[in-house]
Design an enzyme around this catalytic site. Structure first.
Site, short mmCIF file in Angstrom:
data_model
loop_
_atom_site.label_atom_id
_atom_site.label_comp_id
_atom_site.label_asym_id
_atom_site.label_seq_id
_atom_site.Cartn_x
_atom_site.Cartn_y
_atom_site.Cartn_z
N ARG A 208 18.59 -7.12 -1.78
CA ARG A 208 17.16 -7.36 -2.41
C ARG A 208 16.34 -8.38 -1.45
O ARG A 208 15.73 -8.91 -1.92
CB ARG A 208 17.56 -8.07 -3.71
CG ARG A 208 18.27 -7.16 -4.86
CD ARG A 208 18.19 -7.95 -6.12
NE ARG A 208 18.49 -6.75 -7.03
CZ ARG A 208 20.00 -6.87 -7.55
NH1 ARG A 208 20.81 -7.53 -7.09
NH2 ARG A 208 20.11 -5.93 -8.40
N LYS B 10 4.28 -3.67 6.72
CA LYS B 10 4.44 -2.41 5.92
C LYS B 10 5.67 -1.80 6.66
O LYS B 10 5.98 -1.58 7.61
CB LYS B 10 3.16 -1.35 6.41
CG LYS B 10 2.02 -1.51 5.78
CD LYS B 10 1.07 -0.48 5.88
CE LYS B 10 -0.26 -0.48 4.87
NZ LYS B 10 -0.99 0.71 5.37
N GLU C 175 -4.61 3.69 18.43
CA GLU C 175 -4.55 2.63 17.37
C GLU C 175 -5.61 1.47 17.94
O GLU C 175 -6.28 0.53 17.31
CB GLU C 175 -3.31 2.23 16.73
CG GLU C 175 -2.41 3.01 16.04
CD GLU C 175 -2.78 3.51 14.61
OE1 GLU C 175 -3.85 2.57 14.20
OE2 GLU C 175 -2.06 4.05 13.97
N LYS D 159 -5.83 -7.21 13.42
CA LYS D 159 -4.81 -6.98 12.36
C LYS D 159 -4.54 -7.99 11.57
O LYS D 159 -4.39 -8.01 10.56
CB LYS D 159 -3.72 -6.07 12.78
CG LYS D 159 -2.84 -5.35 11.65
CD LYS D 159 -2.17 -4.21 11.95
CE LYS D 159 -1.55 -3.96 10.43
NZ LYS D 159 -0.75 -2.53 10.90
N GLU E 137 -2.98 -4.28 0.72
CA GLU E 137 -4.03 -3.29 0.92
C GLU E 137 -4.57 -2.91 -0.65
O GLU E 137 -4.73 -2.00 -1.07
CB GLU E 137 -3.10 -2.12 1.44
CG GLU E 137 -3.96 -0.82 1.68
CD GLU E 137 -3.33 0.15 2.28
OE1 GLU E 137 -3.11 -0.05 3.82
OE2 GLU E 137 -2.71 0.96 1.94
N ARG F 77 -7.70 -4.11 3.71
CA ARG F 77 -6.92 -3.63 4.78
C ARG F 77 -6.96 -2.04 4.82
O ARG F 77 -6.36 -1.55 5.88
CB ARG F 77 -5.27 -3.99 4.43
CG ARG F 77 -4.13 -3.79 5.27
CD ARG F 77 -2.78 -4.44 4.87
NE ARG F 77 -1.87 -4.01 5.99
CZ ARG F 77 -0.66 -4.53 5.93
NH1 ARG F 77 -0.21 -5.39 5.22
NH2 ARG F 77 0.17 -4.14 7.06
N ASN G 121 -7.10 2.30 8.41
CA ASN G 121 -6.51 3.45 8.27
C ASN G 121 -7.26 4.76 8.71
O ASN G 121 -7.30 5.82 8.12
CB ASN G 121 -5.82 3.87 7.08
CG ASN G 121 -4.46 3.06 6.65
OD1 ASN G 121 -3.72 3.10 7.54
ND2 ASN G 121 -4.48 2.91 5.25
N HIS H 261 -6.45 8.05 9.34
CA HIS H 261 -4.83 8.28 8.99
C HIS H 261 -4.90 9.39 8.00
O HIS H 261 -3.85 10.14 7.90
CB HIS H 261 -4.48 7.03 8.67
CG HIS H 261 -3.92 6.13 9.78
ND1 HIS H 261 -5.04 5.88 10.75
CD2 HIS H 261 -2.81 5.52 10.01
CE1 HIS H 261 -4.35 5.11 11.45
NE2 HIS H 261 -3.24 4.87 11.31
N HIS I 117 -2.45 11.95 8.80
CA HIS I 117 -1.10 12.16 8.17
C HIS I 117 -0.96 13.84 7.67
O HIS I 117 0.40 14.26 7.46
CB HIS I 117 -0.96 11.37 7.06
CG HIS I 117 -0.77 9.68 7.44
ND1 HIS I 117 -0.90 8.91 6.34
CD2 HIS I 117 -0.54 9.30 8.76
CE1 HIS I 117 -0.43 7.57 7.36
NE2 HIS I 117 -0.20 8.10 8.56
N HIS J 22 2.36 10.08 16.13
CA HIS J 22 1.56 9.64 15.07
C HIS J 22 0.09 9.39 15.78
O HIS J 22 -1.00 9.78 15.04
CB HIS J 22 2.06 8.28 14.65
CG HIS J 22 1.00 7.55 13.74
ND1 HIS J 22 0.72 8.24 12.48
CD2 HIS J 22 0.39 6.36 13.92
CE1 HIS J 22 0.17 7.18 11.85
NE2 HIS J 22 -0.08 6.32 12.72
#
Length: 454
Positions: free
Chosen positions: A211, A233, A275, A317, A327, A331, A335, A338, A342, A355
């Site tokens: 955990r 992330k 990026e 960032k 987010e 935030r 993207n 993206h 994606h 990517h």
């Protein structure tokens, strides 16, 4: 198709806005006085929209051991500060998240400075997660950095296969298997050594094992150094969509040894620069202009240019993450491109394109759509395409992509809310963007058709 009412929109501007006062219950305004002045204007329209402007102040402090940089110094000031600093001392960018705050160390030869890593190790057991490409290059060096003068620490390692296609649940289980077989406890520390795939996998494993255990990021690609290692992330891909399974989980530190880029393939270098370019487009026009002048130096791996680009990207960032860790809205502007990108990765097959290559095409498509909506000038469209081509990145999707492929994958994107696809688009002068679902659907259809048919 008619434009849909806007359930949530966010606008990010590099220009400061004036503070207004109102007693109207439908509007609220907040000014936070700090070296980086933040102006938050919330206006509830159908049912809500948010506009946020950042007036980035400049502050730089040097010491014998490091440079702590406030977000974001100008290019000239950063270069001047770096020149005055001991070349062996890392530059430090702080990610300010209260009791989850952590430093990003940036510099050459940092893996030869054991104290940087050792001060962030909790307990006596460490698990290094890496891949078959990076392990022969840097695993021994990292183990030495973790144990030199520190004999009480024992290090285990798990070497995973290399590639985006292995960023899945099956590979994740291999990390858990090693941790359990090694009888690691809650005082252990996971260390991610590699690119974005390893960082995301290791971070998600750390968030889930017992955990939650501590972990450290040692990114070895430009992509990971400027983006994926910063902000917490973590996660894995699903066959129906990228990064749909994961958690927000912050590291103890991020250690960026720029020497690791010496072994990075040219294609990976260019992918990471996508990026870097993104930060300039969405919120830092000055940085974009610097990139236009220095893109060839970056492609040639000029050490000072790469160090500056990494630092400025991390500053951008870190500021956004500090304001919106999970987010909630702001935030999401990180993207840009993206959602389109994606869709390419998911449809074409994870790992077929890197990517950053998919994001580069996605940014061109987002910019094209922004222009079709009348939100940006044609000159921005040309500048974006030009700098991406100079970075040897693709600007059109694979021939196999169809409009239906784009739409089916975009329909399950993480930014979909109540069935409405929200996009990050440019709006206004360079360095300004919006995160919104309030756009003419015809523009999206026209962009998809234009790029699939091109």
């Amino acid at each position: 198709m008619a434009s849909t009412a806007n359930p949530f929109a966010i606008s990010l501007s590099s220009k400061p806005t004036s503070l207004r006062k109102t007693n109207n219950s439908s509007d609220s305004f907040l000014r936070v006085q700090s070296p980086n002045s933040v102006s938050l204007h919330s206006s509830f329209v159908s049912p809500s929209s948010i506009e946020l402007s950042l007036n980035r102040g400049v502050s730089s402090v040097s010491s014998a051991s490091r440079v702590r940089s406030k977000i974001c110094a100008s290019a000239a000031q950063v270069m001047e500060s770096a020149a005055k600093t001991d070349s062996n001392a890392p530059t430090i960018v702080d990610v300010n998240l209260g009791n989850r705050s952590y430093p990003i160390y940036i510099g050459s030869g940092l893996l030869d400075q054991p104290h940087l890593l050792q001060q962030h190790v909790h307990g006596k057991r460490v698990l290094v997660v890496t891949n078959s490409t990076v392990a022969p290059l840097y695993l021994d060096k990292v183990v030495e950095a973790l144990t030199k003068g520190n004999p009480n620490v024992s290090v285990e390692s798990v070497i995973l296969p290399d590639g985006e296609k292995y960023k899945d649940m099956d590979t994740l289980v291999k990390v858990f298997d090693k941790a359990i077989e090694s009888r690691l406890d809650r005082r252990c520390t996971f260390v991610a050594l590699g690119g974005g795939v390893i960082g995301d996998l290791c971070g998600y494993a750390a968030a889930s094992f017992l955990r939650g255990v501590n972990f450290i990021q040692i990114p070895t690609t430009v992509m990971a150094q400027v983006d994926s290692s910063v902000g917490g992330k973590t996660g894995v891909n699903h066959r129906l969509g990228k990064n749909l399974i994961g958690a927000f989980y912050q590291p103890q530190c991020v250690l960026i040894d720029t020497d690791t880029l010496n072994t990075l393939p040219d294609r990976e270098l260019g992918s990471g620069l996508a990026e870097v370019i993104k930060y300039g487009l969405i919120r830092d026009a000055e940085f974009f202009e610097w990139q236009e002048k220095n893109i060839e130096a970056l492609m040639a791996r000029d050490p000072s240019a790469l160090t500056y680009a990494i630092k400025r990207s991390c500053e951008n960032k870190a500021e956004v993450v500090s304001l919106d860790e999970k987010e909630g809205g702001l935030r999401a502007t990180l993207n840009l491109g993206h959602t389109f990108g994606h869709a390419i990765e998911t449809s074409f097959g994870y790992g077929q394109w890197l990517h950053g290559e998919a994001v580069a095409v996605g940014m061109v498509m987002a910019v094209d759509m922004s222009h079709r909506l009348g939100w940006i000038d044609d000159s921005i469209v040309k500048r974006v395409r030009n700098i991406l081509q100079r970075a040897k990145l693709p600007t059109t999707p694979p021939e196999m992509m169809t409009v239906e492929m784009f739409k089916s994958v975009m329909a399950v994107d993480k930014k979909v809310a109540d069935g409405l696809l929200r996009l990050i688009l440019l709006k206004g002068p360079l360095g300004n963007c919006v995160f919104t679902g309030d756009y003419d659907r015809k523009a999206l259809d026209e962009t998809l058709r234009a790029f699939v048919e091109s």
